[in-house]
Scaffold this motif. Sequence first.
Motif, short mmCIF file in Angstrom:
data_model
loop_
_atom_site.label_atom_id
_atom_site.label_comp_id
_atom_site.label_asym_id
_atom_site.label_seq_id
_atom_site.Cartn_x
_atom_site.Cartn_y
_atom_site.Cartn_z
N SER A 36 0.84 -1.19 0.00
CA SER A 36 0.00 0.00 0.00
C SER A 36 0.88 1.25 0.00
CB SER A 36 -0.91 0.03 1.23
OG SER A 36 -0.13 0.14 2.42
N PHE A 37 0.24 2.39 -0.19
CA PHE A 37 0.95 3.66 -0.04
C PHE A 37 1.24 3.89 1.44
CE2 PHE A 37 -1.44 4.60 -3.99
CZ PHE A 37 -0.36 4.90 -4.79
N LYS A 38 2.34 4.59 1.72
CA LYS A 38 2.60 5.03 3.09
C LYS A 38 1.53 6.05 3.46
CE LYS A 38 7.54 4.24 3.27
NZ LYS A 38 8.87 4.77 3.47
N SER A 39 1.49 6.42 4.71
CA SER A 39 0.54 7.44 5.14
C SER A 39 0.89 8.76 4.46
CB SER A 39 0.60 7.63 6.66
OG SER A 39 1.84 8.22 7.03
N ALA A 40 -0.06 9.66 4.39
CA ALA A 40 0.17 10.98 3.79
C ALA A 40 1.34 11.67 4.49
CB ALA A 40 -1.09 11.83 3.86
N LYS A 41 1.38 11.60 5.80
CA LYS A 41 2.46 12.24 6.56
C LYS A 41 3.82 11.62 6.20
CE LYS A 41 4.14 13.19 11.19
NZ LYS A 41 4.14 12.79 12.57
N ALA A 42 3.88 10.30 6.12
CA ALA A 42 5.15 9.63 5.80
C ALA A 42 5.61 9.97 4.37
CB ALA A 42 5.00 8.13 5.97
N ILE A 43 4.68 10.06 3.44
CA ILE A 43 5.03 10.43 2.06
C ILE A 43 5.60 11.85 2.04
CG2 ILE A 43 4.08 10.97 -0.22
CD1 ILE A 43 2.12 8.59 0.27
N ARG A 44 4.94 12.77 2.76
CA ARG A 44 5.46 14.15 2.82
C ARG A 44 6.87 14.18 3.41
NH1 ARG A 44 -0.02 15.12 4.25
NH2 ARG A 44 0.53 15.17 6.45
N GLU A 45 7.14 13.36 4.41
CA GLU A 45 8.46 13.32 5.03
C GLU A 45 9.52 12.82 4.05
OE1 GLU A 45 7.83 10.96 8.55
OE2 GLU A 45 6.91 12.64 9.63
N VAL A 46 9.18 11.78 3.27
CA VAL A 46 10.11 11.26 2.27
C VAL A 46 10.44 12.35 1.24
CG1 VAL A 46 10.35 9.64 0.33
CG2 VAL A 46 9.44 8.83 2.52
N VAL A 47 9.41 13.01 0.74
CA VAL A 47 9.59 14.04 -0.28
C VAL A 47 10.38 15.22 0.28
CG1 VAL A 47 8.39 15.68 -1.78
CG2 VAL A 47 7.57 13.32 -1.59
N LYS A 48 10.04 15.66 1.47
CA LYS A 48 10.73 16.82 2.06
C LYS A 48 12.19 16.51 2.39
CE LYS A 48 6.60 19.20 3.47
NZ LYS A 48 5.91 20.00 4.45
N ALA A 49 12.50 15.24 2.68
CA ALA A 49 13.90 14.86 2.92
C ALA A 49 14.71 14.96 1.63
CB ALA A 49 13.96 13.44 3.48
N LYS A 50 14.09 14.67 0.51
CA LYS A 50 14.77 14.73 -0.79
C LYS A 50 14.75 16.14 -1.38
CE LYS A 50 15.67 10.32 -1.43
NZ LYS A 50 16.85 9.73 -2.04
N MET A 51 13.73 16.93 -1.02
CA MET A 51 13.57 18.28 -1.56
C MET A 51 13.30 19.25 -0.42
SD MET A 51 11.33 17.53 -5.01
CE MET A 51 10.12 16.47 -4.26
#
Length: 115
Positions: A36-51
């Motif tokens: 499944s997709f990660k939670s919305a919060k976890a996805i935001r954390e992944v993206v913000k760590a890269k950008m």
Amino acid sequence: SSPYGVNFAPRMGRLHGAAHVQWYDLMEEQGGDVVSFKSAKAIREVVKAKMPGIQLQDPIVLYCFKGARASNSLMALTLAGFENVRMYFAGWNEWSRIKDAPFDDTKIGEAPESD
């Protein structure tokens, strides 16, 4: 990279300014399977760590080799609340074949050359 082999694309690299986020970094795994997709919060954390500094309203253009993996990321980022996400469907398969199209061939993890 191409699912068709290492040298399938005529040029190796990425679009200038691209951040490298693997589609599976946005997914939950269970027993080695993507479930499944990660939670919305976890996805935001992944993206913000890269950008760092990215905001939910900032424009994001996703691409991969030809669109399949980027479509997964499009769905994940949309579910996570990013408001301005688009996809370059033809992706690197098309861009690498445009003779004069600019690109960045710095290896991931290396510092780009300065002018």
